[in-house]
Design a protein around this motif. Structure first.
Motif, PDB file in Angstrom:
ATOM      1  N   LEU A  30     -15.385  -1.556   0.538  1.00 28.96           N
ATOM      2  CA  LEU A  30     -14.888  -2.871  -0.706  1.00 28.96           C
ATOM      3  C   LEU A  30     -16.419  -3.786  -0.749  1.00 28.96           C
ATOM      4  O   LEU A  30     -15.958  -4.746  -1.726  1.00 28.96           O
ATOM      5  CB  LEU A  30     -14.520  -3.635   1.059  1.00 28.96           C
ATOM      6  CG  LEU A  30     -13.371  -3.295   1.451  1.00 28.96           C
ATOM      7  CD1 LEU A  30     -12.999  -4.299   3.137  1.00 28.96           C
ATOM      8  CD2 LEU A  30     -11.631  -3.062   0.284  1.00 28.96           C
ATOM      9  N   PRO A  77     -18.509  -5.736  -3.938  1.00 24.02           N
ATOM     10  CA  PRO A  77     -18.364  -5.773  -4.979  1.00 24.02           C
ATOM     11  C   PRO A  77     -19.320  -4.429  -5.584  1.00 24.02           C
ATOM     12  O   PRO A  77     -20.795  -4.454  -5.218  1.00 24.02           O
ATOM     13  CB  PRO A  77     -17.892  -7.134  -5.819  1.00 24.02           C
ATOM     14  CG  PRO A  77     -18.720  -6.602  -4.456  1.00 24.02           C
ATOM     15  CD  PRO A  77     -18.711  -6.501  -2.807  1.00 24.02           C
ATOM     16  N   SER A  81     -15.416 -11.490  -3.926  1.00 23.38           N
ATOM     17  CA  SER A  81     -15.137 -11.094  -4.973  1.00 23.38           C
ATOM     18  C   SER A  81     -13.697 -10.600  -3.984  1.00 23.38           C
ATOM     19  O   SER A  81     -11.785 -10.564  -4.251  1.00 23.38           O
ATOM     20  CB  SER A  81     -16.445  -9.432  -4.981  1.00 23.38           C
ATOM     21  OG  SER A  81     -15.752  -7.963  -5.388  1.00 23.38           O
ATOM     22  N   LEU A  82     -13.422 -10.600  -3.011  1.00 27.44           N
ATOM     23  CA  LEU A  82     -12.209 -10.415  -2.511  1.00 27.44           C
ATOM     24  C   LEU A  82     -10.930 -11.512  -1.959  1.00 27.44           C
ATOM     25  O   LEU A  82     -10.047 -10.446  -1.903  1.00 27.44           O
ATOM     26  CB  LEU A  82     -12.832  -9.616  -0.805  1.00 27.44           C
ATOM     27  CG  LEU A  82     -13.309  -7.628  -0.227  1.00 27.44           C
ATOM     28  CD1 LEU A  82     -13.543  -7.895   0.637  1.00 27.44           C
ATOM     29  CD2 LEU A  82     -12.820  -6.696  -0.604  1.00 27.44           C
ATOM     30  N   THR A  96     -10.953 -12.844  -4.001  1.00 26.08           N
ATOM     31  CA  THR A  96     -10.465 -12.396  -6.177  1.00 26.08           C
ATOM     32  C   THR A  96      -9.341 -11.707  -6.376  1.00 26.08           C
ATOM     33  O   THR A  96      -8.664 -11.185  -7.459  1.00 26.08           O
ATOM     34  CB  THR A  96     -11.506 -12.788  -7.035  1.00 26.08           C
ATOM     35  OG1 THR A  96     -12.374 -14.217  -6.856  1.00 26.08           O
ATOM     36  CG2 THR A  96     -11.110 -12.589  -8.787  1.00 26.08           C
ATOM     37  N   ARG A  97      -9.981 -10.032  -5.400  1.00 25.99           N
ATOM     38  CA  ARG A  97      -9.145  -8.943  -6.228  1.00 25.99           C
ATOM     39  C   ARG A  97      -7.874  -9.181  -5.381  1.00 25.99           C
ATOM     40  O   ARG A  97      -7.268  -8.759  -5.983  1.00 25.99           O
ATOM     41  CB  ARG A  97     -10.521  -7.669  -5.741  1.00 25.99           C
ATOM     42  CG  ARG A  97     -11.213  -7.531  -6.168  1.00 25.99           C
ATOM     43  CD  ARG A  97     -12.008  -6.612  -5.250  1.00 25.99           C
ATOM     44  NE  ARG A  97     -10.972  -5.365  -5.281  1.00 25.99           N
ATOM     45  CZ  ARG A  97     -11.777  -3.858  -4.404  1.00 25.99           C
ATOM     46  NH1 ARG A  97     -12.435  -3.998  -3.580  1.00 25.99           N
ATOM     47  NH2 ARG A  97     -10.654  -3.069  -4.685  1.00 25.99           N
ATOM     48  N   LEU A  98      -7.757  -9.537  -4.002  1.00 26.16           N
ATOM     49  CA  LEU A  98      -6.706  -9.710  -2.997  1.00 26.16           C
ATOM     50  C   LEU A  98      -5.934 -10.853  -4.128  1.00 26.16           C
ATOM     51  O   LEU A  98      -4.352 -10.167  -4.879  1.00 26.16           O
ATOM     52  CB  LEU A  98      -6.739 -10.354  -2.301  1.00 26.16           C
ATOM     53  CG  LEU A  98      -7.656  -9.266  -1.004  1.00 26.16           C
ATOM     54  CD1 LEU A  98      -7.794  -9.870   0.493  1.00 26.16           C
ATOM     55  CD2 LEU A  98      -6.487  -8.219  -0.673  1.00 26.16           C
ATOM     56  N   ASP A 101      -5.846 -11.431  -7.688  1.00 30.11           N
ATOM     57  CA  ASP A 101      -5.096 -11.058  -8.573  1.00 30.11           C
ATOM     58  C   ASP A 101      -4.198  -9.949  -8.565  1.00 30.11           C
ATOM     59  O   ASP A 101      -3.463  -9.310  -8.657  1.00 30.11           O
ATOM     60  CB  ASP A 101      -6.461 -10.188  -9.603  1.00 30.11           C
ATOM     61  CG  ASP A 101      -7.861 -11.490  -9.852  1.00 30.11           C
ATOM     62  OD1 ASP A 101      -6.575 -11.931 -10.028  1.00 30.11           O
ATOM     63  OD2 ASP A 101      -8.204 -10.523 -10.341  1.00 30.11           O
ATOM     64  N   HIS A 102      -4.535  -8.715  -7.304  1.00 25.48           N
ATOM     65  CA  HIS A 102      -3.941  -7.447  -6.858  1.00 25.48           C
ATOM     66  C   HIS A 102      -2.405  -8.449  -6.938  1.00 25.48           C
ATOM     67  O   HIS A 102      -1.569  -7.959  -7.041  1.00 25.48           O
ATOM     68  CB  HIS A 102      -4.492  -6.623  -5.593  1.00 25.48           C
ATOM     69  CG  HIS A 102      -3.714  -5.522  -5.592  1.00 25.48           C
ATOM     70  ND1 HIS A 102      -3.770  -4.158  -6.098  1.00 25.48           N
ATOM     71  CD2 HIS A 102      -2.522  -5.161  -4.488  1.00 25.48           C
ATOM     72  CE1 HIS A 102      -3.267  -3.505  -6.124  1.00 25.48           C
ATOM     73  NE2 HIS A 102      -2.635  -3.777  -4.476  1.00 25.48           N
ATOM     74  N   THR A 157      -7.403  -2.536   2.755  1.00 22.75           N
ATOM     75  CA  THR A 157      -7.968  -2.214   1.248  1.00 22.75           C
ATOM     76  C   THR A 157      -5.999  -1.353   1.238  1.00 22.75           C
ATOM     77  O   THR A 157      -6.097  -1.038   0.604  1.00 22.75           O
ATOM     78  CB  THR A 157      -8.462  -0.202   2.244  1.00 22.75           C
ATOM     79  OG1 THR A 157     -10.146  -0.451   2.630  1.00 22.75           O
ATOM     80  CG2 THR A 157      -8.158   0.380   1.671  1.00 22.75           C
ATOM     81  N   LEU A 215      -4.732  -3.251  -1.366  1.00 24.14           N
ATOM     82  CA  LEU A 215      -5.246  -3.171  -2.045  1.00 24.14           C
ATOM     83  C   LEU A 215      -4.579  -1.754  -3.152  1.00 24.14           C
ATOM     84  O   LEU A 215      -4.901  -2.019  -3.959  1.00 24.14           O
ATOM     85  CB  LEU A 215      -6.712  -3.328  -2.743  1.00 24.14           C
ATOM     86  CG  LEU A 215      -7.693  -5.107  -2.379  1.00 24.14           C
ATOM     87  CD1 LEU A 215      -9.193  -4.141  -1.772  1.00 24.14           C
ATOM     88  CD2 LEU A 215      -6.721  -5.975  -3.400  1.00 24.14           C
TER      89      LEU A 215
END
Length: 589
Positions: A8, A10, A88-89, A91-93, A95-96, A308, A311
């Motif tokens: 996880l 980045p 980062s997580l 933001t990724r979560l 966006d996802h 995970t 994601l």
């Protein structure tokens, strides 16, 4: 376990990990070196060999300096990786989640997402911020001590090596028990979070029925279950730690006994025995520390699994092709759909909504009417068949282009914890003040604004709790008017509104649907009567279709539905005395 968290990290921070791990290794080995050098130092001092003693002292001093330098460096690096990973997580979560099918979101989503972004992300980043270093040193320091002891007294080193597999197996057993309990605790926490949010949002209903404190059995059950599994989590962590700690202390006693036996037998000097007892304690303490931290690392690994899993939840497939609609028509071709692994709610449905016409969807509750609206706007991908908008399959459009074609007005209206102006501007963020005013006037939101203390800037509360249901629906209509999309998907919600709000909402709907392609789940008789096409659904199939007059003449399911609605629309409350007289007259007959 650590590998799950490493995946996880980045990319910008992934390159820091080798240096970070190397620094931790040097930090741990420097500690074990300082401990091992203690034995020859004491031996030299007791023998009066000061030159040798100073040499060993210098070695210990160098090791201590290395410990301080590498300790500082690994702390800085770990914190930098951890905070970068957390940002980062999140933001990724975010966006996802924004790319997931709209149908993914349900009643339990808020609690799950809240728990993931706040708790699980924090647990995962904590591995680098403050868990990995003591865990690694808890393993490498004893290992370094064992290796060092091979050169000083192989007998003690061998005893340390023999104890290691047993300690490992016990710790692994304890972590397995804890991991299963932690997973149950997390699930219970998700459920209770969702129930708490539901409880807060449902206060008007609960208070209306006098059940604000006793009526929400779901919340009470969820909190009770969370307390129960929370206690289970504590009890699950205790056996492994207790047994492991007992074995660690037993190992230490055995090592001390061996050292004393060797010293008593004359095969080991007293200074060396003292040093070995001290070194043995440093073999034991990190193991205890590692065992205590391993539960936290196991929890972080479980958190990484949950992150995970989210994601890896499939998003709606996106296309790189630039496709624009040719018109505002909608076509369903042999569409079938089921929620999850359940039974089909739409079964082989085909129909066309020509551009600029209105199609009313009619039928009993659960027949699939609202599902058809959601499939048209791609809340879900269909299981079979196809849907076209503007002459192209909806999967050929980007999500942004597809949603630009639709204005959605559904029964469930959600307003954000913002001002009325901001809630209306969701329809079109760059709308001018004149555009905003026109949409508000048509939907009669201006009437709401005029009576509020701060006008357009009045905060409506979470979910729009400061407004009535009819007023929230007016804001929803204003949003759709401001967007001015060519296709309107309308799940009318006027049946429960008071006359004033109903009149305002109906007026807004008429303006919203003017010269547009409309698919409407019809509740009002006027809407049904004037539709260009009426589809009567039952159990996910179209059983009748046609205009109002054609279907009435056919005398089928739609005609029965229309007659029932017509009779229901004429009901009224009679005075009690009139009702009694009517009942008596009927009895005489």
């Amino acid at each position: 376990m650590i590998r799950k968290v490493l995946r996880l990290v980045p990319d910008p921070y992934r390159g820091m990990i080798p240096l970070y791990l190397a620094t931790i290794v040097v930090y741990a080995l420097a500690q074990s070196t300082a401990y091992v050098f203690l034995m020859p130092l004491l031996d030299a001092l007791f023998q009066g060999d000061l030159v040798t003693a100073w040499a060993w002292t210098a070695g210990i001093a160098v090791a201590v300096v290395v410990v301080f330098v590498t300790g500082y460096r690994q702390a800085v690096q770990g914190l930098k990786i951890g905070t970068g990973m957390m940002h980062s997580l999140q933001t990724r979560l975010g966006d996802h989640i924004a790319a997931l099918p709209l149908g993914w979101f349900g009643s339990a989503t808020a609690g799950r997402v809240s728990r993931l972004i706040s708790s699980s992300v924090k647990d995962a980043m904590g591995v680098f911020a403050h868990l990995l270093t003591p865990l690694v040193t808890g393993i490498l320091v004893p290992a370094g001590v064992v290796v060092g002891m091979l050169f000083l007294d192989a007998r003690v080193s061998l005893a340390m090596v023999i104890s290691a597999p047993l300690l490992y197996l016990v710790n692994r057993w304890g972590q397995g028990v804890y991991s299963r309990a932690e997973a149950r605790a997390h699930t219970a926490a998700e459920e209770s979070n969702s129930r708490v949010i539901e409880f807060a949002q449902a206060q008007p209903v609960l208070r209306a029925f006098g059940s604000a404190t006793t009526g929400n059995r779901g919340l009470q059950n969820a909190l009770t279950a969370q307390r129960r599994v929370g206690r289970g989590l504590v009890f699950a962590s205790v056996p492994g730690l207790v047994v492991f700690s007992f074995l660690v202390q037993l190992t230490f006693i055995a090592l001390v006994y061996l050292v004393i036996s060797f010293a008593s037998g004359g095969t080991l000097s007293v200074p060396a025995a003292i040093a070995l007892i001290a070194v043995s304690s440093r073999f034991i303490d990190p193991l205890n520390q590692a065992a205590e931290l391993s539960t936290a690392v196991r929890g972080a690994a479980n958190a990484a699994d949950r992150i995970t899993e989210l994601l890896e939840t499939p998003t709606l497939p996106e296309t790189d092709a630039v496709v624009q609609p040719r018109d505002a028509g909608v076509r369903f071709t042999d569409v079938s759909f089921a929620y999850g692994s359940g039974e089909r709610v739409i079964d082989g449905v085909s129909f066309t909504v020509p551009a600029g016409t209105t199609t009313a969807l009619v039928g009993p509750s659960g027949s699939g009417k609202t599902t058809l609206l959601r499939l048209a706007s791609r809340f879900h991908d269909v299981d079979a068949g196809g849907i076209e908008v503007g002459g192209h399959a909806i999967s050929d459009y980007s999500s942004t282009t597809l949603m630009e074609q639709f204005s959605l007005v559904f029964q469930d209206v959600y307003l954000f914890h913002q001002s009325i102006a901001e809630n209306v501007r969701i329809g079109r963020a760059d709308a001018s003040a004149d555009d905003l005013a026109r949409a508000a006037e048509v939907a009669r939101v201006d009437e709401i604004v005029e009576r509020l203390p701060e006008g357009w800037d009045t905060n409506v509360g979470e979910g729009g709790t400061s407004l009535s249901g009819g007023e929230r629906q007016r804001v929803s209509i204003a949003r759709a008017l401001l967007k001015d999309a060519p296709i309107v998907l309308l799940d009318e919600a006027t049946s429960a509104l008071d006359p004033q709000n109903e009149a305002a909402v109906v007026r807004g709907i008429h303006e919203l649907t003017r010269d547009k392609t409309v698919m409407v789940v019809a509740h009002r008789l006027a809407t049904i009567r004037h539709a260009d096409q009426i589809l009567f659904l039952d159990q996910g199939r179209i059983v009748e279709r046609g205009t109002h007059d054609e279907l009435l003449a056919a005398g089928g399911r739609y005609a029965d539905f229309w007659n029932e609605r017509s009779r229901a629309s004429g009901w009224h409350l009679a005075p009690a005395s009139d009702a009694v007289d009517a009942a008596a007259t009927e009895a005489v007959r």
